[in-house]
Design an enzyme around this catalytic site. Sequence first.
Site, PDB file in Angstrom:
ATOM      1  N   ASP A  53       0.561  -0.956  -0.263  1.00  0.00           N
ATOM      2  CA  ASP A  53      -0.361  -0.073   0.261  1.00  0.00           C
ATOM      3  C   ASP A  53       0.780   1.414  -0.062  1.00  0.00           C
ATOM      4  O   ASP A  53       0.538   1.870  -0.115  1.00  0.00           O
ATOM      5  CB  ASP A  53      -1.416   0.082   0.870  1.00  0.00           C
ATOM      6  CG  ASP A  53      -0.670  -0.249   2.851  1.00  0.00           C
ATOM      7  OD1 ASP A  53       0.792  -0.364   2.767  1.00  0.00           O
ATOM      8  OD2 ASP A  53      -1.118  -0.357   3.212  1.00  0.00           O
ATOM      9  N   SER A  54       2.225   1.199  -0.114  1.00  0.00           N
ATOM     10  CA  SER A  54       2.879   2.114  -0.637  1.00  0.00           C
ATOM     11  C   SER A  54       2.582   3.409  -1.554  1.00  0.00           C
ATOM     12  O   SER A  54       3.428   3.713  -2.335  1.00  0.00           O
ATOM     13  CB  SER A  54       4.523   1.562   0.039  1.00  0.00           C
ATOM     14  OG  SER A  54       5.107   0.711  -0.945  1.00  0.00           O
ATOM     15  N   LYS A 122      -1.501  -9.451   2.857  1.00  0.00           N
ATOM     16  CA  LYS A 122      -1.142  -9.160   3.762  1.00  0.00           C
ATOM     17  C   LYS A 122      -1.842  -7.514   5.080  1.00  0.00           C
ATOM     18  O   LYS A 122      -1.880  -7.268   3.844  1.00  0.00           O
ATOM     19  CB  LYS A 122       0.714  -8.102   2.990  1.00  0.00           C
ATOM     20  CG  LYS A 122       1.307  -7.579   4.838  1.00  0.00           C
ATOM     21  CD  LYS A 122       2.808  -7.849   4.553  1.00  0.00           C
ATOM     22  CE  LYS A 122       2.914  -5.449   3.393  1.00  0.00           C
ATOM     23  NZ  LYS A 122       2.789  -4.735   4.789  1.00  0.00           N
ATOM     24  N   GLU A 124      -1.442  -5.420   8.593  1.00  0.00           N
ATOM     25  CA  GLU A 124      -0.765  -4.984   9.625  1.00  0.00           C
ATOM     26  C   GLU A 124      -1.688  -5.405  10.853  1.00  0.00           C
ATOM     27  O   GLU A 124      -2.461  -5.501  10.906  1.00  0.00           O
ATOM     28  CB  GLU A 124      -0.437  -3.467   9.529  1.00  0.00           C
ATOM     29  CG  GLU A 124      -0.154  -3.028   8.303  1.00  0.00           C
ATOM     30  CD  GLU A 124       0.077  -1.775   8.048  1.00  0.00           C
ATOM     31  OE1 GLU A 124      -0.197  -1.082   9.433  1.00  0.00           O
ATOM     32  OE2 GLU A 124       1.112  -1.198   6.929  1.00  0.00           O
ATOM     33  N   GLU A 191       9.136  -3.873  10.607  1.00  0.00           N
ATOM     34  CA  GLU A 191       9.442  -3.158  10.612  1.00  0.00           C
ATOM     35  C   GLU A 191       9.863  -1.833  11.174  1.00  0.00           C
ATOM     36  O   GLU A 191       9.071  -1.811  12.453  1.00  0.00           O
ATOM     37  CB  GLU A 191       8.363  -2.584   9.409  1.00  0.00           C
ATOM     38  CG  GLU A 191       8.768  -0.610   9.044  1.00  0.00           C
ATOM     39  CD  GLU A 191       7.374  -0.315   7.745  1.00  0.00           C
ATOM     40  OE1 GLU A 191       6.695  -0.838   7.475  1.00  0.00           O
ATOM     41  OE2 GLU A 191       7.532   0.927   7.255  1.00  0.00           O
TER      42      GLU A 191
HETATM   43  O1  KIV Z   1       3.262  -0.844   2.094  1.00  0.00           O
HETATM   44  C1  KIV Z   1       4.636  -1.242   1.164  1.00  0.00           C
HETATM   45  O2  KIV Z   1       5.278  -0.753   0.404  1.00  0.00           O
HETATM   46  C2  KIV Z   1       5.291  -2.613   2.850  1.00  0.00           C
HETATM   47  C3  KIV Z   1       6.580  -2.475   2.422  1.00  0.00           C
HETATM   48  C4  KIV Z   1       6.954  -1.053   3.646  1.00  0.00           C
HETATM   49  C5  KIV Z   1       7.020  -3.486   3.646  1.00  0.00           C
HETATM   50  O3  KIV Z   1       4.221  -2.689   4.371  1.00  0.00           O
END
Ligand code: KIV
Length: 273
Positions: A53-54, A122, A124, A191
Amino acid sequence: MSVHKKAEVKKITTHQLQEMKIRGEKIAMLTAYDYSMARIIDHAGIDVILVGDSASNVMAGNETTLPITLDQMIYHASSVVKAVKRALVVVDIPFGYYQGSSGEALRSSIRIMKESGAHAVKLEGGSEVKDSVLRILSAGVPVMGHLGLTPQSIYKFGTYSVRAKEEQEANKLLEDALLLQECGCFGIVLEKIPAELGKKVSLQLRIPTIGIGAGPDTDGQVLVMQDMLGITQEFKPRFLRRYADLNSVITSAVNSYVSDVKAKSFPSTEEKY
Ligand code: KIV
């Protein structure tokens, strides 16, 4: 009659990641959000591609990961999946699409899997997301956890500084990691935590840990592709190693193109029909 068989590419599975941990082979993971880049990094031998989600930051220009929607994540993920022949593709469930209830988490995961063709999701958090993790896993969808600095909670933390420096938070992180493993997660991203804690958690877990700013002893490493390629310039955390300066390469290529167009030297006689 001769039968020509194409050399088959051996796909990375969650089981293989587990085996890599057992034999001490480090896992290399990078983010990708589009077809062209995913094709390059898959071909270059990356083990896991995270459609993170980055994307909210590096693709859409938002300050945080919070605004990105499930539809947008599915768009990025389906572009990546079309390019990938070998890597395992993991997709972040974005903020607001799993915290409400385990049913919502399951619906979001099923949409990601059905509409993008990705291999895993994934999310969190630790004990707070236990029910969601179990529900998603019950549908046969592999789940990766994410502990330590969890960017979807940035407004709770207040800063992007190192997490779990204090004993209490470090103990909670270890408990959460063990819980996610017991639930059936196939791996956990750690992280921005102290290297000693990254090592301790990795040694105690059977499943692989993938670190970003969690020291050298996690079972694998992950970076945001735009950061490690030097496309983003402002983001300079200690853990980030830049493997290229694509910002300069692209700037210089575009400068040359602009000059050539202005000087009427492009296209040349050979470059026309
Ligand atoms: O969204 C992302 O890029 C991430 C990484 C920083 C692990 O969760």
